[in-house]
Motif scaffolding. Structure first.
Motif, PDB file in Angstrom:
ATOM      1  N   ARG A  75      -2.455  -6.767   8.560  1.00  0.00           N
ATOM      2  CA  ARG A  75      -1.493  -5.727   8.720  1.00  0.00           C
ATOM      3  C   ARG A  75      -1.131  -5.245  10.019  1.00  0.00           C
TER       4      ARG A  75
ATOM      5  N   ALA B 284      -2.141  -8.157   2.204  1.00  0.00           N
ATOM      6  CA  ALA B 284      -2.709  -8.132   3.622  1.00  0.00           C
ATOM      7  C   ALA B 284      -4.062  -7.316   3.699  1.00  0.00           C
TER       8      ALA B 284
ATOM      9  N   ASP C 211       4.818  -5.880   2.464  1.00  0.00           N
ATOM     10  CA  ASP C 211       3.607  -6.899   2.712  1.00  0.00           C
ATOM     11  C   ASP C 211       4.263  -8.132   2.403  1.00  0.00           C
TER      12      ASP C 211
END
Length: 283
Positions: free
Chosen positions: A202, A197, A253
């Motif tokens: 994020r 990301a 993530d």
């Protein structure tokens, strides 16, 4: 359609591929076949909507045929729809739960982006809430439990969207992250094709996680409102699993790896849900 030509388009996925229990041992044994029939119907309809070798029009045709079978058409055209029709008739249940799911899958067949959080929640009302409402109706629970159940089901749906955000884009060009939040953070859908990301993505994921926590908090009221001990235990287990998964999605993530719980974490959640259900009493 010829008698042996079913519209169903099975992917091979089953209940073992899900994050959360489907008709587990916590559900009363006489009800489990009904739960599995409903799950198989939903699984087959979902597989049609996600099929990459079918056009949108063909997907809609097949989903419409499943709806017709629900209302009395030849069950050989869609065996899972025929089976769930019999199940609902045996239990005296309203087939609206099935039709709402089909509406969600029709949407999946033609819609690939969601403008904002409210639009996503409207989708979850059709794609997720009917599952919880069905289980509550199957057990004869009060519909006063529906708001908490709807919140839990929406949270589970968003958790799944977060887990699969990269895969959904790469495999079927579908993005459930709110477009306006992505735009505000300078994110394009192409960022979902990266191995990790970006900072903007994020921030978008974090905002989705933050927006999902109130749903989980509301869902925590569900087990206490359920009279059936087994269903109460199963709902408590699912709330616990959702809490743990959402916590992990806030710090891990989903592009870099599949965010999931270990078998130990799943077992602990299950044990805690069963314990709370039995300590709470009920039938």
């Amino acid at each position: 359609m010829t008698p042996d030509a079913s519209v169903e388009h099975a992917s091979g996925k089953g209940s073992g591929d899900e994050n959360f229990p489907v008709g587990s041992f916590l559900i009363a044994a006489p009800l489990r076949p009904h739960v599995h029939a409903f799950y198989q119907f939903a699984r087959n309809a979902d597989d049609i909507a996600d099929a990459t070798d079918l056009s949108p029009d063909e997907k809609l045709r097949r989903l419409d045929r499943m709806a017709a079978v629900l209302e009395g058409a030849d069950p050989r055209d869609a065996p899972s729809a025929g089976a769930v029709r019999e199940s609902f008739a045996a239990r005296g249940l309203d087939r609206v739960h099935c039709h709402e799911l089909l509406d969600a899958f029709r949407q999946d067949a033609t819609k690939s982006r969601y403008a904002d959080w409210d639009e996503l929640m409207a989708y979850c009302r059709l794609s997720a809430a009917p599952v919880g409402r069905y289980l509550l109706d199957l057990h004869g629970e009060s519909r006063d439990t529906w708001p908490a159940s709807d919140a839990l089901c929406a949270a589970l749906q968003v958790i799944n969207h977060l887990q699969d955000c990269g895969k959904d884009y790469q495999d079927i060009d579908r993005v459930y992250l709110p477009t306006d939040w992505m735009t505000e953070n300078g994110v394009s859908v192409a960022d979902l094709d990266r191995p990790a990301a970006t900072p903007g993505l994020r921030r978008t994921l974090d905002r989705v996680v933050a927006a999902t926590w109130p749903l989980v908090d509301q869902a925590k009221r569900l087990p206490g409102g359920v009279k059936d001990r087994g269903l109460r235990a199963e709902s408590a287990v699912i709330v616990s699993l959702a809490t743990s998964l959402l916590t992990r999605l806030g710090r891990e993530d989903p592009l870099a790896k599949r965010v999931k719980l270990s078998p130990t974490a799943v077992a602990l959640a299950a044990a805690g849900g069963v314990m709370r259900a039995f300590l709470g009493g009920g039938r």
